[in-house]
Design an enzyme around this catalytic site. Sequence first.
Site, mmCIF file in Angstrom:
data_model
loop_
_atom_site.group_PDB
_atom_site.id
_atom_site.type_symbol
_atom_site.label_atom_id
_atom_site.label_comp_id
_atom_site.label_asym_id
_atom_site.label_seq_id
_atom_site.Cartn_x
_atom_site.Cartn_y
_atom_site.Cartn_z
ATOM 1 C CG LEU A 1 4.468 2.474 16.448
ATOM 2 C CD1 LEU A 1 4.115 3.707 15.636
ATOM 3 C CD2 LEU A 1 5.443 2.840 17.561
ATOM 4 C CG PHE B 1 3.249 -0.534 7.647
ATOM 5 C CD1 PHE B 1 3.440 0.770 7.225
ATOM 6 C CD2 PHE B 1 4.346 -1.265 8.066
ATOM 7 C CE1 PHE B 1 4.704 1.333 7.223
ATOM 8 C CE2 PHE B 1 5.616 -0.703 8.063
ATOM 9 C CZ PHE B 1 5.794 0.596 7.648
ATOM 10 C CE LYS B 2 5.548 4.930 9.636
ATOM 11 N NZ LYS B 2 5.033 5.000 8.249
ATOM 12 C CG ASP B 3 -2.070 1.049 13.658
ATOM 13 O OD1 ASP B 3 -1.699 1.979 14.384
ATOM 14 O OD2 ASP B 3 -3.062 1.131 12.892
#
Length: 461
Positions: free
Chosen positions: A114, A109-111
Amino acid sequence: MKYISTRGGIAPISFKEAVMMGLATDGGLLLPENMPQVSDETIQAWRGMSYPDLAHDVMSLFIDDIPAGDLKDLVDRSYSTFTHPEVVPVVQKGDVYIMELFHGPTLAFKDVALQFLGNVFEYLLKESGEKMNILGATSGDTGSAAIYGVRGKDRINIFIIHPHKRVSAIQELQMTTVTDDNVFNMAIRGTFDDGQAIVKTLFNDIPFKEKYHLGAVNSINWARILAQVVYYIYSALKLTPDDGMVDFSVPTGNFGDIFAGYVARKLLPGSIRNLVLATNENDLLTRFVNNGEYSLGKVVQTTSPSMDIQLASNFERYLYFLYDRNAERTRGSMEEFSKTGKLLFSKTEQDRIRSEFSTRSVDQKETLETISAFFKETGYVLDPHTAVGVSGGLARLEKGIPMICLSTAHPSKFGAAVEEAIGRPPEMPSSLQGLENKETRCKVLDADVQQIKEFVTQNAL
Ligand SMILES: *Cc1c(COP(=O)(O)O)cnc(C)c1O
């Protein structure tokens, strides 16, 4: 919209300045000066919007210093790298809904945050004519998402330290197979904590930091939280086409993702009801909610390593709201915490905290059992982080209210734990296939500040 610090030590700044500042210069965290009010007409207009359109509209409430057309372009480019047409699809499985946040380039989920932050950095650096060298340490997920966020971008080089042979094979390959000229992987002979300590030392070396325009991508950047607010709103409105409320269950480590849910609820108080804060055995945050005590514990290694955290870097943002935006008091508490490693809360505050969050700490046995039972019941494979959230969500289920569980990683990223639970490895998505045959680039160094500093100096912009 202006931004202020939770510790009250800076004059209000613009969104662009807040993004470039990251951590507030007084040691606090940046927050919008006030929360925008969202009218019923706006909510009506948001229903049924595509994800990028909604992202643009929600972000516009908080960003008034990037022209609308430019912001739309940044958002569109950020989510065009996602492989699912809906960007963050929501699927009903058994008694809950799963919001799949893992369709970005690194399958976590950090995409979502970021990809956007990388584009915003590039846009702002082009405008100012400046450059940036991003430096960070990773235990796996953040590093690869940050690398994919800025690979190939102008005016940015990125240096990511990971502990040599102490991240999973897939995580290592996800980082080291990115061979763009601006990407520098460093594997240190040491631990993640050694890497973090080196990064901290270099950021505290002010002449070095200024000379090389060091930048950070950790979860304290407001732009990351803002990007995450969007998917709460998107899924809440999707599951309540006319009216009604939803609950969310969020597997949490740094309090970042769940704080985004807290902001989303401030925007949509009529649609978002309960926020379930789910942790693994590293239960700092569940202890905070249940016992009114925020105190450091020992980090335990679990099957959901991205939540093996004992210091929640976004906690201070919630604390500021809990203290009714009293920056003086927030600063005092954070100073006390850094001295004593502990904060205590009054009965009234505890009641308030428990009215704002439900919690559940899920141990490893229960995590694997959840993966296995959910698979038997629905045929759907959960990654261990997602399973922590699903276990929390199932425990807090209420009739007639959809429970949306955030799925923070694709199961193949944590294949060993999944295989233990369901007796076979999870399916590999095509983006992970054949990674081991690709060219890699990585510098192996000692866990030594001087060696890292030299390597960065030689390769910095
Ligand atoms: C980072 C991460 C989390 C925790 O998110 P926070 O914002 O730190 O609460 C959960 N799951 C996965 C897969 C992650 O990478």
